[in-house]
Structure formats: structure tokens, C-alpha cells
Design a protein around this motif. Structure first.
Motif, PDB file in Angstrom:
ATOM      1  N   PRO A   1       0.808  -1.224   0.000  1.00  0.00           N
ATOM      2  CA  PRO A   1       0.000   0.000   0.000  1.00  0.00           C
ATOM      3  C   PRO A   1       0.841   1.275   0.000  1.00  0.00           C
ATOM      4  O   PRO A   1       0.519   2.237  -0.702  1.00  0.00           O
ATOM      5  N   VAL A   2       1.927   1.288   0.792  1.00  0.00           N
ATOM      6  CA  VAL A   2       2.788   2.472   0.838  1.00  0.00           C
ATOM      7  C   VAL A   2       3.480   2.674  -0.505  1.00  0.00           C
ATOM      8  O   VAL A   2       3.609   3.809  -0.988  1.00  0.00           O
ATOM      9  N   LEU A   3       3.907   1.577  -1.137  1.00  0.00           N
ATOM     10  CA  LEU A   3       4.527   1.672  -2.459  1.00  0.00           C
ATOM     11  C   LEU A   3       3.525   2.230  -3.472  1.00  0.00           C
ATOM     12  O   LEU A   3       3.874   3.075  -4.310  1.00  0.00           O
ATOM     13  N   TYR A   4       2.290   1.779  -3.391  1.00  0.00           N
ATOM     14  CA  TYR A   4       1.237   2.261  -4.294  1.00  0.00           C
ATOM     15  C   TYR A   4       1.026   3.769  -4.123  1.00  0.00           C
ATOM     16  O   TYR A   4       0.960   4.510  -5.108  1.00  0.00           O
ATOM     17  N   LEU A   5       0.948   4.225  -2.884  1.00  0.00           N
ATOM     18  CA  LEU A   5       0.758   5.652  -2.620  1.00  0.00           C
ATOM     19  C   LEU A   5       1.984   6.456  -3.072  1.00  0.00           C
ATOM     20  O   LEU A   5       1.853   7.583  -3.551  1.00  0.00           O
ATOM     21  N   TYR A   6       3.168   5.859  -2.923  1.00  0.00           N
ATOM     22  CA  TYR A   6       4.385   6.522  -3.385  1.00  0.00           C
ATOM     23  C   TYR A   6       4.337   6.736  -4.891  1.00  0.00           C
ATOM     24  O   TYR A   6       4.648   7.835  -5.391  1.00  0.00           O
TER      25      TYR A   6
ATOM     26  N   HIS B   1      -7.381   7.277   1.999  1.00  0.00           N
ATOM     27  CA  HIS B   1      -6.245   6.391   1.754  1.00  0.00           C
ATOM     28  C   HIS B   1      -6.013   5.411   2.903  1.00  0.00           C
ATOM     29  O   HIS B   1      -5.286   4.425   2.737  1.00  0.00           O
ATOM     30  N   LEU B   2      -6.632   5.668   4.037  1.00  0.00           N
ATOM     31  CA  LEU B   2      -6.493   4.760   5.181  1.00  0.00           C
ATOM     32  C   LEU B   2      -7.050   3.379   4.883  1.00  0.00           C
ATOM     33  O   LEU B   2      -6.667   2.396   5.518  1.00  0.00           O
TER      34      LEU B   2
END
Length: 374
Positions: A73-78, A93-94
Motif C-alpha cells: 500500500p505504501v509503495l502504491y501511494l508513493y 487512503h487509510l
């Protein structure tokens, strides 16, 4: 061996994360997100070392393992943050962190809330524990769902081609390769986890060594790219839409066709006379403002009527300009590097790629052939 690789990976990950958190930049959100991703990688890699140091912190052992749910998920948001200039983190986004919450909730009844003896028994029988197995299933289902990362990159790249003419397109190709490599590592991790629950669990140890080594190499690759390309991404506006979504369904009438042809001539005359293609950062918005044709209409003309992306349309003018310089005998003392910059390119690799696509040969070979034939 695995301890050594893990230690080096943890150090490099945390070092880069610290740098990203402290460096002054306009892309703070992107830097923060990738630094969090690197910290999560470090936490995940620290498994064996962490358990040796904190062998009796049973809750922390399990809690640490659930942080793997946060990586994708963090990679996707990045990726979203480096792709879109107007990206902002929002409460919606949570929802991406729901698997992490669910993964931890599963452990409450039979692990987090029980006494130490039961926790030890749980860990000793972890292969047969429903919670452990279900967590692995959820993680890999999550991985399958986030194939949308590739769809996001594909869409962003196409929008970039339709609206921009700079070298930044190469960065999307690199990010796609980075994500594909990481996906390959996750697939290996899936195989490792399958083997871990079989009678050949010893083999999973070798898989783990390979995974840690690949992650280390991947992080080093990112560091190399970041150092050589400090301005890694030219972000796009998220309000831009793919041109295929704007193509009219009905066939245009005669008046519309005449109007389109007039605008095409207007565009071509502008490019020829003003030579705006010499600007390496030229965008379709710049051209629209100059010739007073709405961006949407201009984009339709180039991408739909001329069957070219704006990126290729502009590069065709740059290549013709470069060909004239290369064939000019008075320019023989000038290097190919000087010519590519004068032609509107700001990258040797993008110039060579575009030149070979247009002519079938490299700029150097093109110049040599001209000399031989004269």
C-alpha cells in the motif's frame, strides 16, 4: 550469511530513509512515503535478528511480522505521489491499511490476549496455526489486488506521452522496471511461504537468503538512480484524461473536417516557423496557448488525427532539425552531444532512441554515412 545480508540491507535502507526524511525538496510527500517503505523493508528484513535480540517479546515478534501488510500500500501511494503533481494524502487512503488491521485482529483471541505459556505454544506450532496461515493468504491476495500499480503506471505514461515532450518519460519506464522487480521478489516470497508450510521447510531458508539479497540489490539500484537523477520525476496533473476518453462517437461533418484541417496546418506552420520544439520542456499546454487552440481539441488533433502522441510529434521535429545539423558540413566540428542539446533534447539516451526510431540508425552512424557518400 543471512544475518550479514540482513544487517547490510537494514543499514542501507535506514540510511536512505534518513536521507529522504531530512533532505530539502519540493517532493516531500513522495520522499516521506518512500522512506516509510524503506523502513518497512528494514523491519521485515530484521526478522531473524529481531527474534534473537528480543526472543521473549512475543507480542512484538508477531506484531513485527504484520508490518509486511503495509509495504505494498505504501509503495502504491508513493507511485501515485510521484506520478501526479497535485497528489495529497487523504483520509480515504487509510482504507489501504485495512489488511494490516485485520491481520493483527486475527491474533487477539489466541495470542495477544493469552498468557506467556500459550504464546510460546502458539509460536512452537505456528505452521499449523490458522491465524498464521490466513495472514499469509491475505498478504498474497493483497499483492494480487495491487496489480493496479502497473495499470496506474501505464495510464500515467500514456498521459505523459499525450501532453509532454521532455525526457522524464524514461523515469516512468524505470519505475515500471523497479515495480516489476519488486513484484518478482514478492512472487519468490510466495513460493517460500508455500514451501515453509511443507515438509521441505529447510528449502525456504535458501529462498529467504535469495530474497534478502535481491532486496539489497534493489535498494542499491534505487540509490544509484536517485544519485544520477536527482530530479527523478516530472509529475503530471491528475485532472488530465486519456485522449481515448475524449474521442467523439459520431462521425464529424464536412465543416468540422475543414476546421480540423485548418488547425492542423496552423499547428504545423507554428512548429516550423517558431521552432518551439527546441524547448526541451515544451508541453501541449504551451502550444495551445501560443496558437489559441483549446488543449482538448489540440490533443485530439495530434493523437487522433495525426496518429501520434504529442511526445513523438514534437520529437519528429527535433530529429529533422538534428538531421539538418548533422548533414551540414559547416557543423562538422560540433559533437553529437552539442547537436542533441541544440535540437531540444536534454538526454543522450532519449535522443539516440528517438533518432534510431525515426531513421533506423544512430546519430553517429548517420553522420558517418553522409561523410562517406559525399
Amino acid at each position: 550469511m543471512i544475518n550479514t545480508i540482513s544487517s547490510i540491507t537494514i543499514f542501507v535502507s535506514l540510511f536512505i530513509a534518513f536521507y529522504l526524511l531530512t533532505v530539502r525538496t519540493k517532493t516531500k510527500v513522495s520522499n516521506y512515503l518512500f522512506s516509510i517503505f524503506l523502513i518497512l523493508i528494514a523491519i521485515d528484513t530484521s526478522g531473524i535478528i529481531f527474534e534473537k535480540i528480543n526472543s521473549k517479546s512475543y507480542n512484538l515478534i508477531i506484531f513485527r511480522s504484520t508490518f509486511s501488510f503495509l509495504q505494498i500500500p505504501v509503495l502504491y501511494l508513493y507511485i501515485k505521489s510521484v506520478s501526479y503533481s497535485d497528489f495529497k494524502l487523504k483520509p480515504k487512503h487509510l482504507i489501504h491499511f485495512a489488511p494490516f488491521v485485520l491481520g493483527n485482529l486475527l491474533f487477539f483471541p489466541r495470542f495477544y490476549l493469552v498468557d506467556t505459556v500459550d504464546k510460546i505454544n502458539f509460536l512452537q506450532q505456528y505452521k499449523h496455526m490458522f491465524e498464521i496461515q490466513l495472514n499469509h493468504v491475505i498478504f498474497h491476495l493483497q499483492f494480487i489486488y495491487y496489480i493496479i500499480i502497473f495499470l496506474t503506471l501505464r495510464k500515467v505514461k500514456k498521459i505523459y506521452l499525450e501532453n509532454y515532450s521532455g525526457v522524464s518519460i524514461k523515469t516512468y519506464d524505470w519505475l515500471f522496471k523497479f515495480t516489476a522487480t519488486l513484484s518478482f521478489i514478492y512472487i519468490i516470497a510466495l513460493l517460500k511461504n508455500i514451501i515453509k508450510f511443507s515438509q521441505f521447510d529447510i528449502v525456504s531458508t535458501y529462498f529467504k537468503i535469495g530474497i534478502h539479497l535481491l532486496i539489497f540489490l534493489l535498494i542499491c539500484w534505487y540509490l544509484y538512480k536517485a544519485l544520477n537523477n536527482p530530479e527523478l520525476f516530472k509529475q503530471i496533473d491528475s485532472t488530465l484524461k486519456l485522449i481515448k476518453n475524449s474521442i467523439p462517437q459520431q462521425q464529424p461533418n464536412k465543416e468540422v473536417l475543414i476546421h480540423e484541417q485548418e488547425n492542423i496546418e496552423k499547428l504545423r506552420n507554428y512548429m516550423k516557423e517558431q521552432q518551439s520544439f527546441l524547448n526541451p520542456s515544451l508541453t501541449i499546454q504551451n502550444v495551445s496557448d501560443e496558437i489559441e487552440i483549446p488543449v482538448k481539441e489540440l490533443s485530439l488533433l495530434i493523437n487522433h488525427k495525426l496518429n501520434q502522441h504529442f511526445y513523438d510529434f514534437v520529437n519528429s521535429y527535433r530529429i529533422n532539425y538534428a538531421k539538418n545539423l548533422l548533414s551540414d558540413s559547416t557543423q562538422n566540428k560540433r559533437t553529437v552531444l552539442e547537436i542533441l542539446y541544440d535540437s531540444g533534447f536534454n538526454s543522450k539516451s532519449s535522443f539516440n532512441t528517438a533518432f534510431k526510431k525515426e531513421t533506423g540508425t544512430t546519430p553517429t552512424s548517420y553522420r558517418k554515412n553522409l561523410i562517406i557518400n559525399t
